[in-house]
Enzyme design. Sequence first.
Site, PDB file in Angstrom:
ATOM      1  N   HIS A   1      32.063  15.477  22.624  1.00 28.19           N
ATOM      2  CA  HIS A   1      32.168  14.690  23.856  1.00 28.19           C
ATOM      3  C   HIS A   1      33.124  13.513  23.714  1.00 28.19           C
ATOM      4  O   HIS A   1      33.541  12.924  24.704  1.00 28.19           O
ATOM      5  CB  HIS A   1      30.784  14.168  24.244  1.00 28.19           C
ATOM      6  CG  HIS A   1      30.310  13.037  23.382  1.00 28.19           C
ATOM      7  ND1 HIS A   1      29.840  13.226  22.102  1.00 28.19           N
ATOM      8  CD2 HIS A   1      30.251  11.697  23.610  1.00 28.19           C
ATOM      9  CE1 HIS A   1      29.512  12.060  21.580  1.00 28.19           C
ATOM     10  NE2 HIS A   1      29.746  11.114  22.471  1.00 28.19           N
TER      11      HIS A   1
ATOM     12  N   GLU B   1      26.432   7.320  13.196  1.00 27.47           N
ATOM     13  CA  GLU B   1      27.733   7.698  13.731  1.00 27.47           C
ATOM     14  C   GLU B   1      28.711   6.546  13.570  1.00 27.47           C
ATOM     15  O   GLU B   1      28.468   5.449  14.061  1.00 27.47           O
ATOM     16  CB  GLU B   1      27.607   8.080  15.216  1.00 27.47           C
ATOM     17  CG  GLU B   1      28.889   8.586  15.848  1.00 27.47           C
ATOM     18  CD  GLU B   1      29.731   7.495  16.488  1.00 27.47           C
ATOM     19  OE1 GLU B   1      30.921   7.750  16.735  1.00 27.47           O
ATOM     20  OE2 GLU B   1      29.207   6.394  16.737  1.00 27.47           O
TER      21      GLU B   1
ATOM     22  N   ASP C   1      23.979   5.655  17.442  1.00 26.08           N
ATOM     23  CA  ASP C   1      25.245   5.299  18.065  1.00 26.08           C
ATOM     24  C   ASP C   1      25.504   3.805  17.905  1.00 26.08           C
ATOM     25  O   ASP C   1      24.600   2.988  18.074  1.00 26.08           O
ATOM     26  CB  ASP C   1      25.209   5.669  19.552  1.00 26.08           C
ATOM     27  CG  ASP C   1      26.513   5.350  20.250  1.00 26.08           C
ATOM     28  OD1 ASP C   1      27.472   6.102  20.051  1.00 26.08           O
ATOM     29  OD2 ASP C   1      26.558   4.340  20.978  1.00 26.08           O
TER      30      ASP C   1
ATOM     31  N   ASP D   1      29.084   5.136  31.147  1.00 25.08           N
ATOM     32  CA  ASP D   1      29.569   5.695  29.886  1.00 25.08           C
ATOM     33  C   ASP D   1      28.929   7.042  29.586  1.00 25.08           C
ATOM     34  O   ASP D   1      28.621   7.346  28.448  1.00 25.08           O
ATOM     35  CB  ASP D   1      29.321   4.702  28.741  1.00 25.08           C
ATOM     36  CG  ASP D   1      30.158   5.019  27.512  1.00 25.08           C
ATOM     37  OD1 ASP D   1      31.104   5.821  27.620  1.00 25.08           O
ATOM     38  OD2 ASP D   1      29.840   4.486  26.431  1.00 25.08           O
TER      39      ASP D   1
END
Length: 801
Positions: free
Chosen positions: A612, A550, A509, A344
């Site tokens: 990204h 996020e 994250d 990932d």
Amino acid sequence: MQRFPEPVDLAGLPVGDLPGDQIRIGVEHLAKARIIFPELMQLVAPILAKQSRAVVSVFGGSGVGKSEVGALLAYGLNASGIGAYVLSGDNYPHRIPQVNDAERLRVFRAGGLRGLSGAAIPSELPGLQASGVDADPQQAEALPWLRRYQDYGRRALASYLGGEAEIDFDELNNILADFHAGAATLLLKRMGRTPDQLWRDRVDVTATQVIVLEWTHGNSAFLQGVDVPILLYSTPSETLEHRRSRARDTGVDSAFTAMVLELEQGQLLDAARRAALVVANHGELLNPADFVAELPGAGPMLNLYPDSLGVDLAQVANFVEHPEVAGAFESVYLLPTVFNSDLDRGFSVVDYDLNAELVKADDLTRLGAAGLDLKLDFVLNHASMQSPQFRDLLANGQNSSFRDFFIDWNEFWDGHGQLTEAGYIQPDAPMIQQMFFRKPGLPLLMVSFADGTQRPYWNTFYQEVIDRDGAPRYLGQVDLNVDSELVWDYYAQTLDLLAGYGARIVRLDAFAYVDKRPGARNFLNEPGTWELLAKVKRMADVRGLILLPEIHSSYAEGVHRKLSDLGFLTYDFFLPGLLLDALESADATTLKRWICELSEQKLATVNMLGCHDGIPLLDLRGFLPEERIDSLSRTIVGRGGKVKDLHGATDVYYQVNATYFSALGESEAKLLLARAIQLFVPGKPQVWYLDLFAGINDHGAVARAGEGGHKEINRTNLSAEEVAAGLERPVVKAQLELLRLRNSFAAFGFDAECEVGVTALNRLVVTWRNRGATARLDADLAAVRFTIETVDAAGVVRYYR
């Protein structure tokens, strides 16, 4: 407004229920009560009209008069016909004060020793501890090792103070819940200062409409059920002076006590923004919004992988040191291939040590020397299946020391489903009816241990099992169990590493997936997600780290506002789509509305064009009509973009993958206009490296990546030669000029004034003012051109394009 009813007999006022507590109401407390009471009555009236009972907390540091003001407010309510009871939160620590003080010191010292692990215990430490000066920063001037001991001890103490290990929030939360539910009586705890002063009383509250909770932690993120939190604000010096005057605590002048007060003060300031009222020690009403969370600088931030501009981070350092680039950026966001990871593109973290193939410590030093602070990632929800913790679990099974580090699926769902022949529990249908899934099927991985047994573990995201000569090799991300203290130790160790690398901002994250409960959605659970964030934030605060959670959610859900209200920096995932919409329609109406909302609500954000992870569009639900969101998606896809099919439902996925330049139809004029507008929108502008170089969609990379490789369309690594050639392009030079202006000119900042002009639909005029300087953008969306005028404090005028 209703005035405070002056009491005739101060000595006869009902006070809090803390055994042995002696309060002395003085003129300063009466002054505060007179200021607070009219405001309180306005706040309480609609609450009582709706739910018949309310909880008011009076919180603050030692010496601000919580007990006295709480008693006066309860008197005023009772005198106004509203039954009130004063409840003392100091009854609800797990330990009596003397024992708790000792536990605080033990926690500090145990944390300090962890910081010294791997080395012999210095011979001076026992003497320093015996003298009670091991927390004294002056001692560390002559003993360098002591600074590390104190730093680690301080972090451990910060995690303990005011937390669930120190205070029985569950008991107090249950009491407040019972009160709100209409209970006729409450079983209330009494805690004095000695072991014999500990009991419970059943109290009749049939005539009580308001509980006044007086307590230092009366607005803690761990506390539930408070309707009106009121902060009595005092400085640390005022708090210390009061502790000296009452002379009931030992060691009030010690360095350890000073550390405790400083940490508690930080917690109070963090809670201040969530207060309904804030009153200064001298009696003035303060604005809770003025107690802003600590923010980074608002200058531009370069966003890239460590090998995006060359083969490694050393070449990124070369780039930011280049004369054409110097001064354009304040920060750099390095994506997590900076760490050891396996999938990932970095977000499956094996460990948070530096990836030796791409990064050296000297590279980070060079970035700092170039004037750049760091933003780094911390993946809260999961770790790689190649992590040392998971490998230990595979090797040792139920005997692994990391057995509880991950979520055993069957233990989690025990009693909420049926065991299948495959060895995992199938949860009862109502338990997972509302659950959010990131992939088809149940989010679990069947794990084979070395002894041949199998167990299922929670796995929200990717998984793959490869047969290697009859033995399975696991790839993917396995979810962490935040009910385990081992995970919180891991969190603390990770934050230590990130701070050690020089991080200023830490992006959290996948935080919305962390809190999990049977029957819940298990995505952004409430209140569990917010309680978890509050705990992580406290850990980050003591390390000087600013958190950036996020999450993608619709505008209508208001998660961005919730994060801001809780004192977090937050992402502006709305700007990319709104800006595309404005440029496609040559109509700035909705974009203006968003800029005004950011400015008026003082939302502290990080904004961007591309990144990204694709261009977010479904975040705009509730702000843009559905048909306009669909139109934007079709436009980007028509220009070569990709939309991920989330197990058969493209309309629930939140992003379209494309470079922003390609999304704009590969128009250099539109890219420059978009960049100029971004730099005039409130927030800290984040710049994706490929957008800076006007990169186009990389369909070859998507094809090479195969299934699930849609994100590679916008992640093309540039060689050193391509970077050098790019720096000669006018579109790159012009963006860098704009970025230098944004980074250096005094008119911008989180504390600056932003004004949006009233103009025709196709025009956007934004003016910034700060420190005597002014910057004005005048953009024509139809003509795709703009001008910028700046006036510095000396009156010097400059124009750009």
